[in-house]
Motif scaffolding. Structure first.
Motif, PDB file in Angstrom:
ATOM      1  N   VAL A  53       0.858  -1.192   0.000  1.00 51.64           N
ATOM      2  CA  VAL A  53       0.000   0.000   0.000  1.00 51.64           C
ATOM      3  C   VAL A  53       0.888   1.235   0.000  1.00 51.64           C
ATOM      4  N   ARG A  54       0.282   2.372  -0.260  1.00 53.57           N
ATOM      5  CA  ARG A  54       1.023   3.624  -0.160  1.00 53.57           C
ATOM      6  C   ARG A  54       1.481   3.797   1.287  1.00 53.57           C
ATOM      7  N   ALA A  55       2.638   4.389   1.470  1.00 53.49           N
ATOM      8  CA  ALA A  55       3.196   4.554   2.813  1.00 53.49           C
ATOM      9  C   ALA A  55       2.267   5.375   3.708  1.00 53.49           C
ATOM     10  N   SER A  56       1.546   6.320   3.130  1.00 52.90           N
ATOM     11  CA  SER A  56       0.632   7.154   3.926  1.00 52.90           C
ATOM     12  C   SER A  56      -0.566   6.351   4.447  1.00 52.90           C
ATOM     13  N   GLU A  57      -0.884   5.219   3.820  1.00 52.03           N
ATOM     14  CA  GLU A  57      -2.017   4.388   4.236  1.00 52.03           C
ATOM     15  C   GLU A  57      -1.609   3.285   5.216  1.00 52.03           C
ATOM     16  N   GLY A  98      -1.745   1.943  -9.493  1.00 48.38           N
ATOM     17  CA  GLY A  98      -2.777   2.289 -10.455  1.00 48.38           C
ATOM     18  C   GLY A  98      -2.195   2.791 -11.759  1.00 48.38           C
ATOM     19  N   LEU A  99      -2.822   3.827 -12.317  1.00 50.61           N
ATOM     20  CA  LEU A  99      -2.377   4.387 -13.592  1.00 50.61           C
ATOM     21  C   LEU A  99      -1.374   5.514 -13.420  1.00 50.61           C
ATOM     22  N   PRO A 101       1.927   7.260 -13.339  1.00 47.36           N
ATOM     23  CA  PRO A 101       3.249   6.885 -13.853  1.00 47.36           C
ATOM     24  C   PRO A 101       4.394   7.218 -12.896  1.00 47.36           C
ATOM     25  N   VAL A 102       4.107   7.970 -11.852  1.00 49.28           N
ATOM     26  CA  VAL A 102       5.153   8.376 -10.915  1.00 49.28           C
ATOM     27  C   VAL A 102       5.193   7.389  -9.747  1.00 49.28           C
ATOM     28  N   ALA A 103       6.386   6.919  -9.416  1.00 45.51           N
ATOM     29  CA  ALA A 103       6.536   6.014  -8.277  1.00 45.51           C
ATOM     30  C   ALA A 103       6.441   6.814  -6.980  1.00 45.51           C
ATOM     31  N   VAL A 104       5.693   6.279  -6.020  1.00 45.11           N
ATOM     32  CA  VAL A 104       5.538   6.925  -4.715  1.00 45.11           C
ATOM     33  C   VAL A 104       6.052   5.987  -3.631  1.00 45.11           C
ATOM     34  N   ALA A 105       6.272   6.530  -2.436  1.00 46.38           N
ATOM     35  CA  ALA A 105       6.728   5.710  -1.316  1.00 46.38           C
ATOM     36  C   ALA A 105       5.654   4.689  -0.964  1.00 46.38           C
ATOM     37  N   ALA A 106       6.074   3.440  -0.805  1.00 45.35           N
ATOM     38  CA  ALA A 106       5.131   2.361  -0.518  1.00 45.35           C
ATOM     39  C   ALA A 106       5.625   1.540   0.662  1.00 45.35           C
ATOM     40  N   ALA A 107       4.680   0.952   1.369  1.00 43.73           N
ATOM     41  CA  ALA A 107       4.988   0.000   2.437  1.00 43.73           C
ATOM     42  C   ALA A 107       4.716  -1.386   1.876  1.00 43.73           C
ATOM     43  N   VAL A 108       5.757  -2.222   1.845  1.00 42.13           N
ATOM     44  CA  VAL A 108       5.639  -3.571   1.302  1.00 42.13           C
ATOM     45  C   VAL A 108       5.707  -4.553   2.472  1.00 42.13           C
ATOM     46  N   PRO A 109       4.563  -5.121   2.897  1.00 44.45           N
ATOM     47  CA  PRO A 109       4.550  -6.036   4.044  1.00 44.45           C
ATOM     48  C   PRO A 109       5.236  -7.363   3.721  1.00 44.45           C
ATOM     49  N   TYR A 110       5.849  -7.943   4.752  1.00 43.45           N
ATOM     50  CA  TYR A 110       6.423  -9.283   4.643  1.00 43.45           C
ATOM     51  C   TYR A 110       6.266  -9.970   5.994  1.00 43.45           C
ATOM     52  N   ALA A 111       6.152 -11.299   5.954  1.00 39.50           N
ATOM     53  CA  ALA A 111       5.926 -12.078   7.175  1.00 39.50           C
ATOM     54  C   ALA A 111       7.255 -12.536   7.749  1.00 39.50           C
TER      55      ALA A 111
END
Length: 151
Positions: A53-57, A98-99, A101-111
């Protein structure tokens, strides 16, 4: 006679011995069993791990989870049920959503595995509530359907 014959064939049909997986989110509320359509533990973990998800979420993090592995193929002296417990952490990276084209900061969960335990039976319980549970012995209303076997 035909219905009896088909019933006899259904009863005598061999059943494939496999591993099955069920999961629970370890939160403070009521626990609900989640049946997973996974063939391996890695697939079950991937199924329970949240998507990026987006880092802000990503405020507040994600709940830990437990996976119960039922192994029908276990031999004599091996555990037929193993409980695996995982915490969910997140790493930060830039991704497109989504659509846009600019990459934004994201939180990528991992177990992250916390531990595994061989069990005979498992059903999570919520924390003690003085208004709902018995004040003398702490029994919860759903305890009447649990069976305790001592040897």
């Amino acid at each position: 006679m035909d219905s009896f014959h088909s019933l006899a064939l259904d009863i005598c049909r061999p059943v494939r011995l496999t591993r099955t997986y069920a999961a629970w989110l370890l939160t403070g509320g009521e626990q609900r069993r989640i049946t997973l359509a996974a063939l391996t533990l890695d697939q079950a973990v991937a199924e329970m791990t949240p998507s990026p998800v987006r880092a802000s979420e990503a405020k507040g993090g994600w709940a830990s989870f437990a996976i119960l592995e039922n192994n029908d193929t276990a031999g004599e002296g091996q555990a037929r049920q193993t409980l695996h417990i995982f915490a969910v952490k997140a790493r930060r990276e830039h991704r497109r959503f989504g659509l846009n084209p600019v990459a934004v900061a994201a939180a990528v969960p991992y177990a992250v595995p916390i531990g595994s335990l061989d069990v005979e039976a498992f059903e999570p319980r919520r924390p003690f509530d003085a208004f709902l549970d018995c004040p003398v012995n702490g029994r919860q209303p759903s305890d009447s359907r649990l069976i305790e076997v001592r040897s």
